[in-house]
Design a protein around this motif. Structure first.
Motif, PDB file in Angstrom:
ATOM      1  N   VAL A 156       5.298  12.755  28.411  1.00 13.03           N
ATOM      2  CA  VAL A 156       5.912  11.451  28.686  1.00 13.03           C
ATOM      3  C   VAL A 156       6.389  10.896  27.352  1.00 13.03           C
ATOM      4  O   VAL A 156       5.570  10.639  26.455  1.00 13.03           O
ATOM      5  N   ASP A 157       7.704  10.750  27.195  1.00 14.24           N
ATOM      6  CA  ASP A 157       8.229  10.209  25.949  1.00 14.24           C
ATOM      7  C   ASP A 157       7.754   8.786  25.753  1.00 14.24           C
ATOM      8  O   ASP A 157       7.808   7.952  26.683  1.00 14.24           O
ATOM      9  N   THR A 158       7.261   8.523  24.534  1.00 10.97           N
ATOM     10  CA  THR A 158       6.721   7.203  24.200  1.00 10.97           C
ATOM     11  C   THR A 158       7.362   6.731  22.911  1.00 10.97           C
ATOM     12  O   THR A 158       7.451   7.512  21.939  1.00 10.97           O
ATOM     13  N   PRO A 159       7.821   5.496  22.842  1.00 10.81           N
ATOM     14  CA  PRO A 159       8.449   4.995  21.614  1.00 10.81           C
ATOM     15  C   PRO A 159       7.445   4.945  20.468  1.00 10.81           C
ATOM     16  O   PRO A 159       6.233   4.830  20.669  1.00 10.81           O
ATOM     17  N   GLU A 160       7.920   5.088  19.220  1.00  8.35           N
ATOM     18  CA  GLU A 160       7.056   5.031  18.051  1.00  8.35           C
ATOM     19  C   GLU A 160       6.484   3.627  17.864  1.00  8.35           C
ATOM     20  O   GLU A 160       7.094   2.628  18.247  1.00  8.35           O
ATOM     21  N   VAL A 161       5.305   3.596  17.259  1.00 12.08           N
ATOM     22  CA  VAL A 161       4.627   2.334  16.939  1.00 12.08           C
ATOM     23  C   VAL A 161       4.701   2.141  15.434  1.00 12.08           C
ATOM     24  O   VAL A 161       4.277   3.012  14.665  1.00 12.08           O
ATOM     25  N   GLY A 162       5.233   1.005  15.004  1.00 12.65           N
ATOM     26  CA  GLY A 162       5.389   0.762  13.574  1.00 12.65           C
ATOM     27  C   GLY A 162       4.172   0.115  12.940  1.00 12.65           C
ATOM     28  O   GLY A 162       3.492  -0.717  13.547  1.00 12.65           O
ATOM     29  N   LYS A 163       3.868   0.551  11.674  1.00 10.17           N
ATOM     30  CA  LYS A 163       2.843  -0.100  10.833  1.00 10.17           C
ATOM     31  C   LYS A 163       3.548  -0.593   9.565  1.00 10.17           C
ATOM     32  O   LYS A 163       4.370   0.123   9.000  1.00 10.17           O
ATOM     33  N   HIS A 164       3.192  -1.797   9.119  1.00  9.98           N
ATOM     34  CA  HIS A 164       3.849  -2.291   7.909  1.00  9.98           C
ATOM     35  C   HIS A 164       2.847  -3.063   7.062  1.00  9.98           C
ATOM     36  O   HIS A 164       1.792  -3.505   7.530  1.00  9.98           O
ATOM     37  N   SER A 222       0.439  -5.184  19.549  1.00 11.78           N
ATOM     38  CA  SER A 222       0.115  -6.574  19.224  1.00 11.78           C
ATOM     39  C   SER A 222      -0.877  -6.575  18.065  1.00 11.78           C
ATOM     40  O   SER A 222      -1.963  -5.973  18.167  1.00 11.78           O
ATOM     41  N   PRO A 223      -0.523  -7.241  16.914  1.00 13.48           N
ATOM     42  CA  PRO A 223       0.789  -7.835  16.619  1.00 13.48           C
ATOM     43  C   PRO A 223       1.867  -6.755  16.568  1.00 13.48           C
ATOM     44  O   PRO A 223       1.577  -5.568  16.526  1.00 13.48           O
ATOM     45  N   ASN A 224       3.110  -7.177  16.543  1.00 13.84           N
ATOM     46  CA  ASN A 224       4.235  -6.257  16.504  1.00 13.84           C
ATOM     47  C   ASN A 224       5.153  -6.629  15.348  1.00 13.84           C
ATOM     48  O   ASN A 224       5.712  -7.717  15.342  1.00 13.84           O
ATOM     49  N   PRO A 225       5.268  -5.751  14.328  1.00 19.17           N
ATOM     50  CA  PRO A 225       4.588  -4.451  14.174  1.00 19.17           C
ATOM     51  C   PRO A 225       3.127  -4.641  13.772  1.00 19.17           C
ATOM     52  O   PRO A 225       2.711  -5.738  13.405  1.00 19.17           O
ATOM     53  N   LEU A 226       2.385  -3.526  13.826  1.00 18.05           N
ATOM     54  CA  LEU A 226       0.963  -3.593  13.464  1.00 18.05           C
ATOM     55  C   LEU A 226       0.815  -3.718  11.952  1.00 18.05           C
ATOM     56  O   LEU A 226       1.440  -2.967  11.194  1.00 18.05           O
ATOM     57  N   PRO A 227      -0.049  -4.634  11.456  1.00 21.23           N
ATOM     58  CA  PRO A 227      -0.275  -4.753  10.003  1.00 21.23           C
ATOM     59  C   PRO A 227      -1.274  -3.691   9.542  1.00 21.23           C
ATOM     60  O   PRO A 227      -2.266  -3.417  10.225  1.00 21.23           O
ATOM     61  N   VAL A 228      -1.008  -3.079   8.393  1.00 22.96           N
ATOM     62  CA  VAL A 228      -1.956  -2.081   7.868  1.00 22.96           C
ATOM     63  C   VAL A 228      -3.167  -2.789   7.285  1.00 22.96           C
ATOM     64  O   VAL A 228      -3.100  -3.933   6.829  1.00 22.96           O
ATOM     65  N   SER A 229      -4.319  -2.067   7.316  1.00 22.78           N
ATOM     66  CA  SER A 229      -5.553  -2.609   6.751  1.00 22.78           C
ATOM     67  C   SER A 229      -5.537  -2.486   5.239  1.00 22.78           C
ATOM     68  O   SER A 229      -4.720  -1.760   4.650  1.00 22.78           O
ATOM     69  N   THR A 230      -6.440  -3.210   4.595  1.00 19.31           N
ATOM     70  CA  THR A 230      -6.629  -3.122   3.147  1.00 19.31           C
ATOM     71  C   THR A 230      -8.092  -2.784   2.892  1.00 19.31           C
ATOM     72  O   THR A 230      -8.944  -2.937   3.779  1.00 19.31           O
ATOM     73  N   PRO A 231      -8.428  -2.310   1.677  1.00 23.69           N
ATOM     74  CA  PRO A 231      -9.837  -2.014   1.388  1.00 23.69           C
ATOM     75  C   PRO A 231     -10.747  -3.220   1.554  1.00 23.69           C
ATOM     76  O   PRO A 231     -11.924  -3.072   1.848  1.00 23.69           O
TER      77      PRO A 231
END
Length: 542
Positions: A153-161, A19-28
């Protein structure tokens, strides 16, 4: 929301909801935070699973596969499920942050049946700047038939965009470490579009270097450095379009390269100040005060055209001076001091290293004295002292090496005495009386060398020159070392001469020899004086 597929061994499965999905990347300019909820259960249709702990590790770094580059604010807690779980955050390692989840139940063990769930909420995650897919590392300490072990334990990937990735942008070029130590490295990062964009980094006078991604680690920095980042895109005509940003990284205690440096007050260094000339050029320094050591390394020379004034002493392995060396204080040499043959060492005093009158100065070679030498204390020579034939040894006293009156002075060659010799030692009178009272005697020179002196004197004078006593004698024999020494005198003298006849003999005696004195007495009176004179103050005869 995604759920891991059924594990081959039929253990636990995990559902991960970002959350949020996908995760937003940070900026400087803005840090963007995210939350992950991981819900654990057993797969449908599988046997019940016993569980003692669940471990979740988040990857840390700036790569596309890293979740965050700042683990400090991240927190973990239980967010649902049956029973109570203890959530412990382990100290961050270099590239991961780990949460260990333990059920608070008897034996710290629970059974995941068809209805049991456990949800771990990881919040306040500063999402890393680089887009990509992140895989968490999850294990569970489980068993189905008392076969306990840590199982993945297999875990699904977490996306960053990146939220705005459709248009070109280039901004926020900075350094993660604005200041580094000398020979430290800095990580540069920026925000910018990736499609159709190349990034070229340059610094100092070097040529630009192509870099990939949205970050770059610098080389070891030794001086404050300004980096220029060129984002290159293609224009409508196909030509490169350049977009520039710059950032500066300062270096603590830098190595400075400058054409001219002017200090209005002073230049202070904590360790070593090095003035290194290049290509044979001179290094010129004006009036300078050194509060610490000045070291001239091996193979190099300190050349001084003027004087060296050392108020606290000069310590040197080798010190060569072309002119006078004036020292107002002590000069300590921990190696040889060599004065070449054309020069002279001039001094009023030479002390031993301890600067005491009881110390020793060792002269290893010959010393040529052009003038008289005066010694105010004992002079000890461990080798021969040679006085050339044209000179004399002048001494009031000569002692044996032990400095006592019982020692021995040995003269190996002839001894010519031009004046009277006085033996310093108390003379011992062995006998002084009428010869008629003398009996044979034996003595031993136990204390040292000396002389036995015999004086025999007649006490009669006759008026007739024909008296038989004029031709008869008194005799004394002194035997030393098996050799007889005799003294004799007539038993009478002639009154007309006005003298009494007499005779003397002096016998040398070595230490330890036995002296036997015997007498052959005549019929007239005579006087005998027997005296022992020791040499060097040796003891009396025994």
């Amino acid at each position: 929301m995604a759920t891991s597929p059924l594990a081959p061994d039929g253990r636990l499965q995990a559902e991960c909801v970002p959350s949020p999905n996908p995760l937003p990347v940070s900026t400087p300019s803005k840090t963007k935070n995210g939350v992950l909820r991981l819900t654990f259960s057993k797969p449908d249709g599988s046997p019940d699973v016993e569980c003692r702990s669940i471990t979740v590790s988040l990857p840390i770094g700036t790569a596309p596969t890293d979740l965050t580059d700042n683990p400090v604010p991240i927190d973990g807690n239980q967010d649902g499920g049956q029973g109570t779980w203890l959530i412990v955050q382990r100290p961050s390692k270099e590239n991961s942050l780990t949460f260990v989840c333990t059920p608070e139940a008897p034996g710290n063990q629970v059974t995941f049946d068809a209805g049991r769930r456990f949800t771990l909420k990881i919040s306040a995650i500063p999402v890393a700047r680089t887009p990509g897919d992140v895989r968490l590392t999850v294990t569970a300490h489980t068993a189905t038939d008392n076969d306990w072990e840590d199982r993945p334990v297999d875990t699904p990937e977490v996306g960053k965009h990146r939220e705005d990735a459709s248009a070109f942008f280039f901004r926020a070029f900075s350094s993660v470490q604005p200041r580094v130590a000398n020979k430290g490295r800095a990580t540069l990062r920026w925000e910018g579009s990736e499609a159709g964009t190349e990034y070229w980094l340059s610094w100092d006078e070097g040529a630009p270097v192509k870099v990939t991604g949205l970050s770059h680690q610098t080389h070891e920095l030794t001086d404050t450095t300004t980096f220029v980042l060129d984002a290159r895109t293609k224009g409508a005509d196909g030509q490169d379009v350049h977009h520039y940003l710059s950032t500066t990284v300062t270096v603590k205690d830098p190595d400075i390269v400058a054409r001219t440096v002017t200090a209005s007050d002073k230049v202070t260094v904590t360790e070593t100040f090095t003035a290194d000339n290049k290509a044979g050029k001179k290094t010129t320094i004006g009036a300078t005060t050194f509060d610490g050591n000045v070291t001239v390394t091996t193979g190099n020379t300190l050349t001084v055209a003027g004087q060296i004034n050392a108020n606290g002493g000069v310590n040197a392995t080798t010190l060569t001076t072309s002119g006078a060396l004036n020292a107002n204080g002590t000069v300590t040499a921990k190696a040889d001091v060599i004065v070449e043959s054309a020069y002279v060492l001039r001094t009023d005093h030479i002390w031993s290293s301890g600067r005491s009158t009881t110390g020793t100065v060792n002269l290893q070679s010959k010393v040529d004295f052009k003038q008289p030498v005066t010694a105010n204390n004992t002079v000890t020579a461990n080798r021969d002292v040679t006085i050339d034939s044209g000179y004399s040894l002048k001494a009031a006293k000569i002692y044996a090496t032990d400095g006592t009156t019982t020692g021995t002075v040995t003269v190996k060659s002839k001894l010519a005495v031009e004046q009277a010799v006085t033996a310093i030692g108390a003379a011992q009178t062995l006998f002084s009386d009428y010869l008629s009272g003398f009996a044979d005697r034996t003595y031993t020179a136990a204390g040292g060398d000396g002389f036995v002196h015999v004086r025999l004197q007649s006490l009669r004078a006759d008026t007739s020159s024909s008296a038989w006593q004029l031709h008869a004698h008194h005799r004394i024999t002194v035997n030393v070392g098996g050799v007889d020494y005799q003294s004799s005198t007539a038993q009478s003298g002639w009154k007309d001469n006005g003298t009494f006849p007499g005779d003397s003999v002096v016998v040398p005696v070595k230490k330890g020899q036995t002296i036997r004195v015997t007498a052959q007495k005549g019929s007239t009176g005579a006087w005998l004086a027997l005296t022992w004179t020791p040499l060097g103050g040796s003891d009396a005869l025994t």
